[in-house]
Write a protein that holds these residues in place. Structure first.
Motif, mmCIF file in Angstrom:
data_model
loop_
_atom_site.group_PDB
_atom_site.id
_atom_site.type_symbol
_atom_site.label_atom_id
_atom_site.label_comp_id
_atom_site.label_asym_id
_atom_site.label_seq_id
_atom_site.Cartn_x
_atom_site.Cartn_y
_atom_site.Cartn_z
ATOM 1 N N ILE A 158 0.851 -1.195 0.000
ATOM 2 C CA ILE A 158 0.000 0.000 0.000
ATOM 3 C C ILE A 158 0.888 1.247 0.000
ATOM 4 O O ILE A 158 1.889 1.308 0.706
ATOM 5 N N GLY A 159 0.446 2.233 -0.763
ATOM 6 C CA GLY A 159 1.190 3.491 -0.882
ATOM 7 C C GLY A 159 0.928 4.044 -2.265
ATOM 8 O O GLY A 159 0.280 3.374 -3.079
ATOM 9 N N CYS A 160 1.415 5.237 -2.557
ATOM 10 C CA CYS A 160 1.248 5.776 -3.922
ATOM 11 C C CYS A 160 1.920 4.821 -4.897
ATOM 12 O O CYS A 160 1.315 4.369 -5.870
ATOM 13 N N SER A 161 3.191 4.495 -4.622
ATOM 14 C CA SER A 161 3.953 3.597 -5.501
ATOM 15 C C SER A 161 3.286 2.230 -5.588
ATOM 16 O O SER A 161 3.291 1.586 -6.637
ATOM 17 N N HIS A 177 -0.582 -3.388 3.389
ATOM 18 C CA HIS A 177 0.576 -2.522 3.640
ATOM 19 C C HIS A 177 1.718 -3.331 4.272
ATOM 20 O O HIS A 177 1.542 -3.953 5.330
ATOM 21 N N GLY A 222 6.866 1.254 -1.948
ATOM 22 C CA GLY A 222 7.552 2.445 -1.471
ATOM 23 C C GLY A 222 8.486 2.154 -0.309
ATOM 24 O O GLY A 222 8.557 1.029 0.204
ATOM 25 N N ASP A 223 9.176 3.209 0.133
ATOM 26 C CA ASP A 223 10.147 3.093 1.220
ATOM 27 C C ASP A 223 9.457 2.783 2.546
ATOM 28 O O ASP A 223 9.986 2.025 3.373
ATOM 29 N N GLY A 224 8.257 3.325 2.763
ATOM 30 C CA GLY A 224 7.514 3.029 3.994
ATOM 31 C C GLY A 224 7.075 1.580 3.987
ATOM 32 O O GLY A 224 7.271 0.833 4.956
ATOM 33 N N ASP A 225 6.486 1.171 2.885
ATOM 34 C CA ASP A 225 5.988 -0.193 2.729
ATOM 35 C C ASP A 225 7.131 -1.215 2.901
ATOM 36 O O ASP A 225 6.975 -2.241 3.554
ATOM 37 N N ILE A 280 6.753 -0.806 7.967
ATOM 38 C CA ILE A 280 5.855 -1.910 8.310
ATOM 39 C C ILE A 280 6.302 -3.238 7.676
ATOM 40 O O ILE A 280 6.074 -4.302 8.237
ATOM 41 N N ASN A 326 11.045 7.514 -2.269
ATOM 42 C CA ASN A 326 10.886 8.977 -2.395
ATOM 43 C C ASN A 326 11.197 9.694 -1.072
ATOM 44 O O ASN A 326 10.932 10.879 -0.921
ATOM 45 N N VAL A 345 9.763 9.629 1.730
ATOM 46 C CA VAL A 345 8.601 10.191 2.442
ATOM 47 C C VAL A 345 7.418 9.238 2.287
ATOM 48 O O VAL A 345 7.406 8.397 1.400
ATOM 49 N N TYR A 346 6.424 9.372 3.178
ATOM 50 C CA TYR A 346 5.152 8.686 2.960
ATOM 51 C C TYR A 346 4.331 9.629 2.079
ATOM 52 O O TYR A 346 3.917 10.705 2.544
ATOM 53 N N GLY A 347 4.102 9.246 0.832
ATOM 54 C CA GLY A 347 3.369 10.101 -0.095
ATOM 55 C C GLY A 347 1.862 9.973 0.076
ATOM 56 O O GLY A 347 1.156 10.962 0.277
ATOM 57 N N LEU A 348 1.384 8.738 0.052
ATOM 58 C CA LEU A 348 -0.073 8.513 0.054
ATOM 59 C C LEU A 348 -0.754 9.159 1.250
ATOM 60 O O LEU A 348 -1.832 9.723 1.146
ATOM 61 N N THR A 349 -0.119 9.075 2.406
ATOM 62 C CA THR A 349 -0.738 9.596 3.624
ATOM 63 C C THR A 349 -0.316 11.050 3.901
ATOM 64 O O THR A 349 -0.482 11.560 5.000
HETATM 65 C C1 LIG Z 1 -1.659 -1.434 8.444
HETATM 66 C C2 LIG Z 1 -1.610 -0.068 7.853
HETATM 67 N N1 LIG Z 1 -0.973 0.904 8.520
HETATM 68 C C3 LIG Z 1 -0.907 2.144 7.986
HETATM 69 C C4 LIG Z 1 -1.518 2.407 6.795
HETATM 70 C C5 LIG Z 1 -1.466 3.824 6.248
HETATM 71 N N2 LIG Z 1 -0.527 3.963 5.156
HETATM 72 C C6 LIG Z 1 -0.895 3.769 3.872
HETATM 73 S S1 LIG Z 1 0.351 3.995 2.789
HETATM 74 C C7 LIG Z 1 1.420 4.390 4.058
HETATM 75 C C8 LIG Z 1 2.851 4.773 3.789
HETATM 76 C C9 LIG Z 1 3.176 4.897 2.339
HETATM 77 O O1 LIG Z 1 4.494 5.295 2.184
HETATM 78 P P1 LIG Z 1 5.435 4.582 1.133
HETATM 79 O O2 LIG Z 1 5.412 3.121 1.308
HETATM 80 O O3 LIG Z 1 6.758 5.236 1.204
HETATM 81 O O4 LIG Z 1 4.712 4.855 -0.274
HETATM 82 P P2 LIG Z 1 4.547 6.201 -1.090
HETATM 83 O O5 LIG Z 1 3.141 6.629 -0.858
HETATM 84 O O6 LIG Z 1 5.525 7.178 -0.592
HETATM 85 O O7 LIG Z 1 4.812 5.784 -2.500
HETATM 86 C C10 LIG Z 1 0.789 4.309 5.297
HETATM 87 C C11 LIG Z 1 1.461 4.602 6.572
HETATM 88 C C12 LIG Z 1 -2.182 1.361 6.130
HETATM 89 N N3 LIG Z 1 -2.756 1.535 4.932
HETATM 90 N N4 LIG Z 1 -2.216 0.142 6.676
#
Ligand SMILES: Cc1ncc(C[n+]2csc(CCOP(=O)(O)OP(=O)(O)O)c2C)c(N)n1
Ligand code: SF4
Ligand SMILES: [Mg+2]
Length: 315
Positions: A75-78, A94, A118-121, A125, A147, A149-153
């Motif tokens: 989960i994320g923009c990417s 995610h 993404g970097d957060g994904d 987590i 990127n 950063v967390y983009g989607l959120t």
């Molecule tokens: C279990 C869970 N925790 C938190 C979230 C909220 N959430 C969605 S995307 C995201 C982070 C995205 O960051 P990244 O992976 O870097 O992707 P980007 O949007 O930057 O491409 C978070 C914290 C979620 N969807 N599910």
């Protein structure tokens, strides 16, 4: 006539096979038009567009067909990536893209499994899954669109955000030391580790091709600018913005782990290319051998007889 395109390996006969690059045949390769599913909902100028366009190009160039590829993300923009690809795949939970992709890879080693995220994904987590998938050397290609950063959120600090980065979670600037994805991948046991940037499409393509040809867990960190929440993050690596794009030195030995760490330790913008690449048996191959041996033991038995044998063992 049987063709490698339609053969699905039977249980007990699962071997790690090379990426499904097929010789030119009577079947036409997929075109971008056939692969594009939807209009990407990314912000205009987002680096992720470049990665998607190159993925289409890769599939087209290497003549991979729908039934031979799968596109997985968290989960994320990417991670919205699979939505925009007209092919088999999943936009999963995610941080859980890698375990999901592992199941696909181990049960269908004839597929090429691509994972995007993404970097957060990948590193928050999904951090543990990253380490364990790498150490198990499960065959797949993982492209992290980093990127910082967390983009989607909408702009929280990510594990790769540099010190001092101001975000909604660090209003006075990030205080936690960022992780170094390249060092982490090498230390975890990834057998292919490369770095590229969305602003150099030819290089992204080169890295994705090399990654998919690797028999094992291949990891590519692709810098991908979030123009909305971290504009200019990678300018220092982009010659069009006054930065420098340095390739990994030609004399770098990709099998030398310490040399790979040294490259990974360079200050930003560092070098781009393959840092580390070694050949090691994959979990796919090892598990296939175990399955074959197990199947041999119950050869000729009906399913219910195999089940009965298992129950008897448990008594
Ligand atoms: C279990 C869970 N925790 C938190 C979230 C909220 N959430 C969605 S995307 C995201 C982070 C995205 O960051 P990244 O992976 O870097 O992707 P980007 O949007 O930057 O491409 C978070 C914290 C979620 N969807 N599910
Ligand atoms: S918020 Fe950032 S990462 Fe998400 S689509 Fe927009 S530019 Fe891309
Ligand atoms: Mg991110």
């Amino acid at each position: 006539m049987s063709s490698p395109i339609t053969e699905i390996p039977q249980r007990g006969n699962l071997t790690s096979v090379p990426a499904p690059t097929l010789p030119a045949s009577d079947r036409k390769g997929l075109s971008k038009k056939e692969l594009a599913a939807d209009n990407p909902t990314w912000c205009p100028g987002c680096g992720d567009f470049s990665v998607l366009a190159l993925y289409f190009k890769l599939i087209e160039k290497r003549k991979m067909w729908h039934e031979k590829i799968t596109t997985v993300a968290g989960i994320g923009c990417s991670s919205r990536f699979p939505y925009f690809v007209q092919a088999h795949g999943a936009h999963y939970i995610h941080g859980r893209a890698l375990p999901f992709a592992s199941g696909i890879s181990l049960s269908r080693p004839d597929l090429h499994v691509f994972v995007f995220g993404g970097d957060g994904d990948a590193f928050s987590i999904g951090g543990n899954h990253f380490n364990h998938t790498a150490r198990k050397n499960i065959k797949m290609t993982y492209v992290v669109m980093d990127n910082w950063v967390y983009g989607l959120t909408k702009k929280q600090t990510s594990p790769t955000s540099p010190l001092g980065f101001k975000s909604k979670t660090d209003v006075s600037g990030a205080v936690d030391y960022p992780i170094n994805p390249m060092k982490q991948a090498i230390a975890a046991g990834a057998t292919f580790v490369a770095r590229t940037t969305h602003s150099n499409p030819a290089h992204v393509m080169q890295m994705m091709e090399a990654a998919m040809d690797h028999d094992g867990f291949s990891f590519v960190e692709c810098l991908s600018e979030c123009v909305e929440f971290y504009e200019g993050a990678f300018d220092a690596s982009n010659p069009r913005k006054g930065g420098v794009f340095n390739l990994v030195p030609v004399n770098h030995d990709v099998t030398n782990e310490m040399a790979a760490y040294k490259l990974a330790d360079e200050p930003f913008p560092g070098s781009f290319g393959i840092f580390y690449k070694v050949t090691k048996p994959t979990k796919n191959t090892k598990e296939s051998a175990i399955n074959t041996a197990a199947m041999e033991k119950v050869k000729g038995l009906k399913d219910w007889q195999v089940l009965q044998k298992s129950f008897e063992r448990m008594k």
